[in-house]
Design a protein around this motif. Sequence first.
Motif, PDB file in Angstrom:
ATOM      1  N   TYR A  14     -21.719 -30.902  -9.327  1.00  0.00           N
ATOM      2  CA  TYR A  14     -21.099 -30.567 -10.405  1.00  0.00           C
ATOM      3  C   TYR A  14     -20.524 -29.066 -10.149  1.00  0.00           C
ATOM      4  N   VAL A  15     -21.565 -28.244  -9.655  1.00  0.00           N
ATOM      5  CA  VAL A  15     -21.266 -26.579  -9.540  1.00  0.00           C
ATOM      6  C   VAL A  15     -20.309 -26.512  -8.605  1.00  0.00           C
ATOM      7  N   ILE A  16     -20.410 -27.209  -7.514  1.00  0.00           N
ATOM      8  CA  ILE A  16     -19.437 -26.915  -6.369  1.00  0.00           C
ATOM      9  C   ILE A  16     -18.077 -27.244  -6.847  1.00  0.00           C
ATOM     10  N   ALA A  17     -18.163 -28.517  -7.624  1.00  0.00           N
ATOM     11  CA  ALA A  17     -16.731 -29.278  -7.990  1.00  0.00           C
ATOM     12  C   ALA A  17     -16.065 -28.103  -8.949  1.00  0.00           C
ATOM     13  N   ALA A  18     -16.825 -27.744  -9.928  1.00  0.00           N
ATOM     14  CA  ALA A  18     -16.406 -26.904 -10.962  1.00  0.00           C
ATOM     15  C   ALA A  18     -15.887 -25.546 -10.532  1.00  0.00           C
ATOM     16  N   THR A  19     -16.688 -24.989  -9.404  1.00  0.00           N
ATOM     17  CA  THR A  19     -16.359 -23.722  -8.969  1.00  0.00           C
ATOM     18  C   THR A  19     -15.059 -23.817  -8.169  1.00  0.00           C
ATOM     19  N   ILE A  20     -14.673 -24.814  -7.383  1.00  0.00           N
ATOM     20  CA  ILE A  20     -13.700 -24.855  -6.720  1.00  0.00           C
ATOM     21  C   ILE A  20     -12.404 -25.078  -7.487  1.00  0.00           C
ATOM     22  N   LEU A  21     -12.621 -25.864  -8.807  1.00  0.00           N
ATOM     23  CA  LEU A  21     -11.457 -25.591  -9.845  1.00  0.00           C
ATOM     24  C   LEU A  21     -11.342 -24.555 -10.507  1.00  0.00           C
ATOM     25  N   PRO A  84     -10.747 -27.719 -19.015  1.00  0.00           N
ATOM     26  CA  PRO A  84     -11.836 -27.546 -20.221  1.00  0.00           C
ATOM     27  C   PRO A  84     -12.473 -29.137 -20.337  1.00  0.00           C
ATOM     28  N   TYR A  85     -11.671 -30.067 -20.422  1.00  0.00           N
ATOM     29  CA  TYR A  85     -12.204 -31.435 -20.356  1.00  0.00           C
ATOM     30  C   TYR A  85     -13.207 -31.880 -19.316  1.00  0.00           C
ATOM     31  N   PHE A  86     -12.688 -31.424 -18.016  1.00  0.00           N
ATOM     32  CA  PHE A  86     -13.566 -31.870 -16.805  1.00  0.00           C
ATOM     33  C   PHE A  86     -14.861 -31.049 -16.907  1.00  0.00           C
ATOM     34  N   VAL A  88     -16.544 -29.668 -19.369  1.00  0.00           N
ATOM     35  CA  VAL A  88     -17.441 -30.237 -20.501  1.00  0.00           C
ATOM     36  C   VAL A  88     -17.975 -31.430 -20.228  1.00  0.00           C
ATOM     37  N   ALA A  89     -16.831 -32.752 -20.097  1.00  0.00           N
ATOM     38  CA  ALA A  89     -17.437 -33.824 -19.528  1.00  0.00           C
ATOM     39  C   ALA A  89     -18.071 -34.022 -18.350  1.00  0.00           C
ATOM     40  N   GLY A  90     -17.766 -33.353 -17.231  1.00  0.00           N
ATOM     41  CA  GLY A  90     -18.663 -33.365 -16.058  1.00  0.00           C
ATOM     42  C   GLY A  90     -20.086 -32.721 -16.400  1.00  0.00           C
ATOM     43  N   PHE A  91     -20.286 -31.720 -17.053  1.00  0.00           N
ATOM     44  CA  PHE A  91     -21.469 -31.323 -17.162  1.00  0.00           C
ATOM     45  C   PHE A  91     -22.378 -32.157 -18.147  1.00  0.00           C
ATOM     46  N   LEU A  92     -21.825 -32.761 -19.033  1.00  0.00           N
ATOM     47  CA  LEU A  92     -22.561 -33.727 -19.893  1.00  0.00           C
ATOM     48  C   LEU A  92     -22.816 -34.908 -19.138  1.00  0.00           C
ATOM     49  N   TRP A  93     -21.955 -35.407 -18.289  1.00  0.00           N
ATOM     50  CA  TRP A  93     -22.310 -36.578 -17.740  1.00  0.00           C
ATOM     51  C   TRP A  93     -23.354 -36.526 -16.546  1.00  0.00           C
ATOM     52  N   ILE A  94     -23.423 -35.314 -16.085  1.00  0.00           N
ATOM     53  CA  ILE A  94     -24.679 -35.210 -14.995  1.00  0.00           C
ATOM     54  C   ILE A  94     -25.832 -35.425 -15.518  1.00  0.00           C
ATOM     55  N   LEU A  95     -25.853 -34.735 -17.162  1.00  0.00           N
ATOM     56  CA  LEU A  95     -27.267 -34.874 -17.721  1.00  0.00           C
ATOM     57  C   LEU A  95     -27.590 -36.217 -17.989  1.00  0.00           C
ATOM     58  N   LEU A 141     -12.257 -38.668 -15.966  1.00  0.00           N
ATOM     59  CA  LEU A 141     -12.638 -38.133 -17.103  1.00  0.00           C
ATOM     60  C   LEU A 141     -13.031 -39.028 -18.283  1.00  0.00           C
ATOM     61  N   ILE A 142     -12.094 -40.069 -18.730  1.00  0.00           N
ATOM     62  CA  ILE A 142     -12.445 -41.094 -19.649  1.00  0.00           C
ATOM     63  C   ILE A 142     -13.816 -41.927 -19.104  1.00  0.00           C
ATOM     64  N   TYR A 143     -13.898 -42.118 -18.102  1.00  0.00           N
ATOM     65  CA  TYR A 143     -15.238 -42.748 -17.410  1.00  0.00           C
ATOM     66  C   TYR A 143     -16.359 -41.881 -17.776  1.00  0.00           C
ATOM     67  N   MET A 144     -16.422 -40.608 -17.351  1.00  0.00           N
ATOM     68  CA  MET A 144     -17.459 -39.736 -17.646  1.00  0.00           C
ATOM     69  C   MET A 144     -17.839 -39.606 -18.990  1.00  0.00           C
ATOM     70  N   ALA A 145     -17.018 -39.387 -20.034  1.00  0.00           N
ATOM     71  CA  ALA A 145     -16.974 -39.094 -21.377  1.00  0.00           C
ATOM     72  C   ALA A 145     -17.474 -40.429 -21.927  1.00  0.00           C
ATOM     73  N   ALA A 146     -17.055 -41.794 -21.804  1.00  0.00           N
ATOM     74  CA  ALA A 146     -17.486 -42.817 -22.211  1.00  0.00           C
ATOM     75  C   ALA A 146     -19.115 -43.292 -21.725  1.00  0.00           C
ATOM     76  N   SER A 147     -19.329 -43.151 -20.292  1.00  0.00           N
ATOM     77  CA  SER A 147     -20.700 -43.118 -19.981  1.00  0.00           C
ATOM     78  C   SER A 147     -21.603 -42.234 -20.595  1.00  0.00           C
ATOM     79  N   THR A 148     -21.086 -41.117 -20.912  1.00  0.00           N
ATOM     80  CA  THR A 148     -22.119 -40.169 -21.574  1.00  0.00           C
ATOM     81  C   THR A 148     -22.322 -40.500 -22.787  1.00  0.00           C
ATOM     82  N   LEU A 149     -21.227 -41.035 -23.784  1.00  0.00           N
ATOM     83  CA  LEU A 149     -21.510 -41.589 -25.110  1.00  0.00           C
ATOM     84  C   LEU A 149     -22.336 -42.607 -25.247  1.00  0.00           C
ATOM     85  N   LEU A 150     -22.234 -43.430 -24.254  1.00  0.00           N
ATOM     86  CA  LEU A 150     -22.946 -44.861 -24.192  1.00  0.00           C
ATOM     87  C   LEU A 150     -24.483 -44.434 -23.898  1.00  0.00           C
ATOM     88  N   THR A 151     -24.533 -43.475 -23.085  1.00  0.00           N
ATOM     89  CA  THR A 151     -26.127 -42.873 -22.890  1.00  0.00           C
ATOM     90  C   THR A 151     -26.449 -42.452 -24.211  1.00  0.00           C
TER      91      THR A 151
END
Length: 154
Positions: A14-21, A84-86, A88-95, A141-151
């Motif tokens: 996540y850090v690598i992807a976020a930092t590149i962006l 910003p969506y990435f 937040v969604a990416g960070f929550l999803w890796i949790l 993004l939708i997949y990560m957010a939905a997956s996080t919500l379901l978890t």
Amino acid sequence: MDRLSFDNPLFATYVIAATILILKAAAMAWLVVIRMIRENGGFRSPEDIRKTLANPRPHPLQLEPNERVERLRRIQLNDLESLPYFFVAGFLWILTEPSLLLAQWLLYGYVVTRLAHFVAYLTAQIHDIRALLWTPGSLILIYMAASTLLTALR
């Protein structure tokens, strides 16, 4: 192992992807400035056409829209709307502790789609091509957010 540690490969991915962006988004501001200097125009504020060392021959036309500058501004705005969506969604999803392989595919896949979208926008590709490149990132993004919500609801 601490989930928010570089020893955790999910977090590191996540850090690598976020930092590149983040670096790409920061570079956009510089690209706009460089383009404004090269075009000697595309300025937005009236005070920008005051005589200075950087603008020794100001002219009111410098305040008129310049398509080459505006294109970069639109790309920058697109990043400011999307990233910003990435983050937040990416960070929550890796949790949620997805598989490392899936995380690498999705997080790096999002980065690739954003970079490809940038190139398409920069080179004035038609909307259909930009949309084609934008869509996978949106679905990620939708997949990560939905997956996080379901978890979280379990």
